[in-house]
Scaffold this active site. Structure first.
Site, short mmCIF file in Angstrom:
data_model
loop_
_atom_site.label_atom_id
_atom_site.label_comp_id
_atom_site.label_asym_id
_atom_site.label_seq_id
_atom_site.Cartn_x
_atom_site.Cartn_y
_atom_site.Cartn_z
N ARG A 28 0.83 -1.21 0.00
CA ARG A 28 0.00 0.00 0.00
C ARG A 28 0.86 1.25 0.00
O ARG A 28 0.99 1.95 -1.01
CB ARG A 28 -0.96 -0.02 1.21
CG ARG A 28 -2.09 1.01 1.12
CD ARG A 28 -1.72 2.41 1.51
NE ARG A 28 -1.25 2.54 2.89
CZ ARG A 28 -0.76 3.66 3.39
NH1 ARG A 28 -0.66 4.76 2.64
NH2 ARG A 28 -0.33 3.70 4.65
N HIS A 222 6.48 4.35 12.54
CA HIS A 222 6.59 4.30 11.08
C HIS A 222 7.65 5.32 10.67
O HIS A 222 7.38 6.52 10.57
CB HIS A 222 5.22 4.66 10.48
CG HIS A 222 5.15 4.57 8.99
ND1 HIS A 222 4.27 3.74 8.34
CD2 HIS A 222 5.82 5.22 8.01
CE1 HIS A 222 4.41 3.88 7.03
NE2 HIS A 222 5.36 4.79 6.82
N HIS A 224 10.72 6.87 8.18
CA HIS A 224 11.33 6.98 6.85
C HIS A 224 12.83 7.18 7.02
O HIS A 224 13.29 7.72 8.03
CB HIS A 224 10.71 8.15 6.08
CG HIS A 224 9.39 7.82 5.49
ND1 HIS A 224 8.94 8.36 4.31
CD2 HIS A 224 8.39 6.99 5.91
CE1 HIS A 224 7.74 7.90 4.02
NE2 HIS A 224 7.38 7.07 4.99
N CYS A 255 9.21 9.39 -0.41
CA CYS A 255 8.48 10.41 0.34
C CYS A 255 8.33 11.65 -0.54
O CYS A 255 9.34 12.26 -0.90
CB CYS A 255 9.23 10.77 1.63
SG CYS A 255 8.46 12.11 2.54
N ASN A 264 10.44 4.45 2.87
CA ASN A 264 10.15 3.68 4.07
C ASN A 264 11.33 2.85 4.55
O ASN A 264 12.19 2.44 3.76
CB ASN A 264 8.98 2.73 3.79
CG ASN A 264 7.68 3.45 3.57
OD1 ASN A 264 7.19 4.15 4.45
ND2 ASN A 264 7.09 3.29 2.40
#
Length: 313
Positions: A28, A222, A224, A255, A264
């Protein structure tokens, strides 16, 4: 004769969880930020291979309007006709509003996620709402989902830095987290959307959220890797007791809010670190690396994951 692949030496460290749940977002969050639009059958095969690698939470797709995320315009087709679900695997989906929830319910989804902002500017740019108005949009989605027996995850973006507002005060993040928790979200994923966080900042944000009434067991992270801090930030969160970490197979996804963003945290890089720390996760690294190599071939570019490159090179 081919030499055996490298293995990290396992050195147990005090104060870490015995087990971590990897919340895999490659299908996703990863694919929606890729320039290529892949065939639905490739996405279904990707999810099948990820499940075969031992991942048990696979965020499958998004019901955001196809105009905004054309890479995932086939969400209903994927879930209703293409995806062969693996027993014991959870397939959450992202929904932006009530229309997205309707589509998710029609597809038989049991677990959804909403995507909130910790900053005013990003709420306006991404949701066309003020920071306060976003909750008015989310409330009926969460209420209806809970009434239907669904679980609801809350994403919080821009928790560590915002490209327009700069560093984000931890108390501001905590206030948004508290409102999402009070609304009924079972888990809150704290996102470093532009990758500017550092370990001390992670501690400060977690402290603020706990003080605001969101316990560590309810928090996920989460990160990056824009500035190379994703693994160090993850370790800081693990030391505080966080047990759910978002990651993307092969480091899929970029991003769009920061120049030169590497996207990610790669699931393989996370697994390598967890193996070295002796933290259980249930993932077979060789199978996962093979899956990411397979996907990289379909995207026509090498994986940015350092572990994938090292083991598949």
């Amino acid at each position: 004769m081919k030499s055996p692949r490298a293995l990290p030496m396992t050195v147990l460290a005090a104060g870490l969880p015995e087990q971590v749940t990897i919340y895999e977002v490659g299908a996703r969050d990863g694919l929606q930020n890729e320039s290529a639009v892949l065939p639905t059958e490739v996405k279904a095969e990707f999810l099948h291979r990820l499940a075969g690698a031992g991942l048990r939470v696979l965020e499958a797709t998004s019901f955001v309007h196809p105009k905004w995320v054309p890479q995932l315009a086939d969400a209903s087709d994927l879930l209703l006709r293409r995806l062969v679900r693996t027993e014991g695997v959870d397939y959450p989906v992202l929904v932006p509003n009530e229309r997205g929830l309707d589509r998710a319910l029609d597809a038989g989804v049991q677990h959804i996620a909403i995507f909130a902002s910790a900053t005013e500017t990003f709420a306006k740019r991404n949701l066309n709402r003020t920071l306060d108005e976003q909750f008015t949009m989310f409330e009926p989605v969460v209420r209806r989902a809970l009434a239907g027996g669904l679980r609801v995850r809350g994403y919080l973006s821009m928790c560590f830095g915002d490209p327009w507002e700069g560093p984000v005060p931890p108390d501001q993040v905590a206030a948004v987290a508290r409102r999402l928790a009070e609304m009924g979200c079972h888990q809150l994923s704290l996102g470093d959307t532009i990758g500017t966080g550092t370990p001390g900042h992670v501690d400060a944000v977690l402290d603020a959220c706990v003080a605001a009434g969101a316990p560590i067991r309810q928090l996920a992270v989460h990160f990056h890797d824009t500035y190379g801090q994703a693994l160090s930030n993850t370790l800081a969160a693990l030391r505080r007791g966080v047990t759910t970490v978002d990651a993307s197979a092969g480091g899929l996804g970029g991003c769009p809010y920061a120049e030169s963003a590497t996207g990610n945290l790669a699931t393989e890089d996370l697994v390598w670190m967890l193996d070295g720390l002796g933290v259980a996760h249930g993932v077979d690294l060789d199978t996962l690396v093979a899956t990411s190599v397979w996907m990289a071939e379909r995207l026509g570019r090498p994986s940015p994951s350092r572990v994938v490159r090292a083991l598949a090179g």
